[in-house]
Write a protein that holds these residues in place. Structure first.
Motif, short mmCIF file in Angstrom:
data_model
loop_
_atom_site.label_atom_id
_atom_site.label_comp_id
_atom_site.label_asym_id
_atom_site.label_seq_id
_atom_site.Cartn_x
_atom_site.Cartn_y
_atom_site.Cartn_z
N UNK A 42 0.83 -1.21 0.00
CA UNK A 42 0.00 0.00 0.00
C UNK A 42 0.87 1.26 0.00
N UNK A 43 0.77 2.08 -1.05
CA UNK A 43 1.67 3.24 -1.19
C UNK A 43 1.61 4.21 -0.01
N UNK A 44 0.42 4.50 0.49
CA UNK A 44 0.30 5.49 1.56
C UNK A 44 1.11 5.06 2.79
N UNK A 45 1.07 3.78 3.10
CA UNK A 45 1.82 3.29 4.27
C UNK A 45 3.33 3.31 4.01
N UNK A 46 3.72 2.99 2.77
CA UNK A 46 5.15 2.99 2.45
C UNK A 46 5.69 4.41 2.48
N UNK A 47 4.97 5.34 1.85
CA UNK A 47 5.43 6.73 1.79
C UNK A 47 5.47 7.36 3.18
N UNK A 48 4.54 6.97 4.06
CA UNK A 48 4.49 7.55 5.40
C UNK A 48 5.69 7.16 6.25
N UNK A 49 6.23 5.96 6.05
CA UNK A 49 7.36 5.49 6.87
C UNK A 49 8.26 4.57 6.04
N UNK A 50 8.97 5.11 5.06
CA UNK A 50 9.81 4.26 4.21
C UNK A 50 11.05 3.76 4.95
N UNK A 51 11.46 2.52 4.71
CA UNK A 51 12.73 2.07 5.28
C UNK A 51 13.87 2.97 4.80
N UNK A 52 14.89 3.16 5.61
CA UNK A 52 15.97 4.10 5.25
C UNK A 52 16.64 3.80 3.90
N UNK A 53 16.68 2.54 3.52
CA UNK A 53 17.38 2.18 2.29
C UNK A 53 16.50 2.22 1.05
N UNK A 54 15.22 2.56 1.18
CA UNK A 54 14.29 2.31 0.09
C UNK A 54 14.63 3.05 -1.19
N UNK A 55 14.97 4.33 -1.12
CA UNK A 55 15.27 5.07 -2.34
C UNK A 55 16.47 4.46 -3.06
N UNK A 56 17.51 4.12 -2.30
CA UNK A 56 18.67 3.47 -2.90
C UNK A 56 18.31 2.10 -3.47
N UNK A 57 17.42 1.38 -2.79
CA UNK A 57 16.96 0.07 -3.28
C UNK A 57 16.24 0.23 -4.62
N UNK A 58 15.35 1.22 -4.69
CA UNK A 58 14.59 1.45 -5.92
C UNK A 58 15.52 1.80 -7.07
N UNK A 59 16.50 2.65 -6.79
CA UNK A 59 17.46 3.03 -7.83
C UNK A 59 18.29 1.83 -8.27
N UNK A 60 18.70 1.02 -7.31
CA UNK A 60 19.52 -0.16 -7.62
C UNK A 60 18.75 -1.15 -8.48
N UNK A 61 17.52 -1.46 -8.09
CA UNK A 61 16.74 -2.43 -8.86
C UNK A 61 16.47 -1.94 -10.27
N UNK A 62 16.24 -0.64 -10.40
CA UNK A 62 16.01 -0.10 -11.74
C UNK A 62 17.28 -0.21 -12.58
N UNK A 63 18.43 0.06 -11.99
CA UNK A 63 19.70 -0.11 -12.71
C UNK A 63 19.89 -1.56 -13.13
N UNK A 64 19.49 -2.49 -12.26
CA UNK A 64 19.62 -3.92 -12.59
C UNK A 64 18.67 -4.31 -13.72
N UNK A 65 17.45 -3.78 -13.69
CA UNK A 65 16.50 -4.06 -14.76
C UNK A 65 17.05 -3.56 -16.10
N UNK A 66 17.59 -2.36 -16.08
CA UNK A 66 18.11 -1.77 -17.32
C UNK A 66 19.36 -2.48 -17.82
N UNK A 67 19.99 -3.26 -16.96
CA UNK A 67 21.21 -3.98 -17.35
C UNK A 67 20.94 -5.41 -17.82
N UNK A 68 19.70 -5.87 -17.76
CA UNK A 68 19.40 -7.24 -18.21
C UNK A 68 19.78 -7.37 -19.68
#
Length: 451
Positions: A115-141
């Motif tokens: 649920x986005x509202x719950x994630x945005x309200x209290x994101x884990x500290x690593x989440x933005x870096x995680x999102x960026x990393x996974x996107x870089x991995x997707x683009x590298x397939x």
């Protein structure tokens, strides 16, 4: 309607066994529940032999008509992404015609928050870096690992298709016309194609205490410009109220871009990022109109479709906020025209507005409290639909202005022309106040425009 409960056991016995082998916790199907949301596909959670799964499906092959690839290729792509180290779900089987369940596939269910509202309200500290990393991995397939059915996006052709759809829907929305014209004039040169997820945003990711747990919904994947993926999750609509955090509603763009590049992604081009931010906001505006058209045609009669169709106003507001940054200061400082007069108080027999209000109140007090699961979600959507009607009956606001839209498409009217911006600001404010009065960007726009 397909009886999913009666057909799932045979499917699961085929792809996962009957659950009687050594180590199985239980036998049979349990805890079947349709998950809320999902603009295009159905998702069903269930347990089989004590293990949690999700069925992602379309009710029939006809429902998939016109899509560039089907569920078998989508499942193959998800498996390829997982094999490349992306946090994609584990696919355990693909539906066959004999299963009687339409088209789709079954995945292991991930235990995490979606649920986005719950994630945005209290994101884990690593989440933005995680999102960026996974996107870089997707683009590298590597290209060789991607199913051949995954299409290559031609930006010019895609933009032409958006324009054709806009005209087929009446072509009367000036802000959308101006956005199309802007995209035609600012279309970047073709980029080296990578695998683009196509729907990488809050709502399609799962998060646990450790950070990003899974990347979902790969049905819009294609080969194209990495900046499209980078921009999509930064749209206002997918930040769920966190307007001060432009990257997914959880951080800054500088942090996001730095983390993407640190994970192996290419250097981000701000002009290319801006193009895709405007393009995908335009794309979703037309996607909302398409939802309403699907209901009108009878292709999908869910009440959710007509409600999403009215979210076009949100995207028009966002498009205007994006486009107006290039307008001369004198026009941005021009006062807005006055709003339309408020509806007069009613006397005598109940008005249409009052009758709709009575039905909406009845749904909220007599039906919603006893509803469960997806049924409760549908009641809430129906109440939302009636709320739009109530406000619309009182406001008398229309978004269409065909003459202005045609002039904008032809390049004869520009947003910076005298009075155009002020006129459209008033129009999008009034329309969004009817269709989505709680949209966070609406209050921000009123404050920014001095209304």
């Amino acid at each position: 309607m397909t009886d999913i409960a009666s057909l799932l056991p045979a499917l699961m016995a085929r792809i996962a066994g009957r659950g009687t082998e050594p180590g199985a916790c239980a036998e049979g199907l349990s805890a079947l529940e349709r998950l809320s949301g999902g603009a295009n596909m159905e998702s069903w959670a269930f347990d089989w032999a004590g293990q949690p799964y999700v069925l992602r499906r379309a009710p029939s092959a006809d429902y998939m008509a016109g899509r560039p690839f089907g569920h078998a290729d989508e499942a193959a792509l998800v498996m390829a992404a997982a094999a490349a180290g992306v946090k994609a779900p584990q696919v355990v089987g693909v539906l066959e015609e004999a299963d009687g369940l339409g088209t789709g596939y079954v995945m292991r269910r991930v235990a995490a928050e979606v649920r986005p509202a719950r994630i945005v309200a209290a994101p884990p500290p690593s989440l933005l870096a995680d999102l960026a990393r996974e996107l870089a991995h997707i683009h590298a397939i590597p290209r060789c690992a991607i199913p051949a059915a995954i299409p290559l996006m031609d930006t010019a052709a895609a933009l032409a298709e958006l324009k054709a759809r806009f005209l087929s829907y009446g072509g009367g929305r000036p802000v959308i016309a101006l956005a199309i014209q802007w995209c035609e004039e600012h279309r970047p040169a073709a980029a080296d194609p990578v695998l683009v997820h196509g729907d990488y945003r809050m709502g399609n990711i799962m998060v646990d205490a450790d950070g990003l747990a899974a990347v979902l919904d790969w049905e819009l994947a294609h080969l194209g410009d990495a900046h499209e993926d980078l921009a999509f999750g930064c749209m206002t609509a997918w930040r769920f109220g966190a307007l001060d955090r432009p990257a997914f509603g959880i951080g800054s763009l500088d942090e996001y871009f730095a983390a993407y590049q640190a994970a192996g992604g290419a250097v981000v081009d701000p002009a290319r990022f801006r193009f895709w931010l405007i393009y995908r906001t335009l794309w979703w505006a037309l996607g909302c109109l398409q939802m309403g058209q699907a209901w009108r045609s009878g292709a999908d009669t869910a009440v959710e479709r007509v409600v999403v169709g009215r979210r076009t106003a949100e995207q028009e507001l966002d498009l205007l906020l994006l486009l107006e940054t290039e307008v001369p200061e004198a026009e941005r400082a021009r006062p807005l025209p006055p709003p339309p007069p408020e509806a007069a108080l009613a006397y005598g027999e109940p008005t249409n507005r009052e009758m709709v209000q009575a039905v909406r109140d009845w749904l909220g007090t007599a039906i919603k409290p006893g509803a469960e699961g997806h049924g409760k979600f549908e009641v809430a959507v129906a109440m939302n639909a009636l709320g739009i009607v109530i406000r619309d009956l009182g406001a008398g606001v229309r978004a269409e202005d065909k003459a202005l839209a045609e002039a904008a498409l032809a390049g004869e009217v520009r947003l910076g022309d005298p009075g155009v911006l002020a006129r459209l600001r008033r129009a999008v404010l009034d329309k969004c106040a009817v269709d989505s009065p709680k949209y966070t960007a609406l209050a921000a726009a009123r404050a920014a425009w001095g209304v």
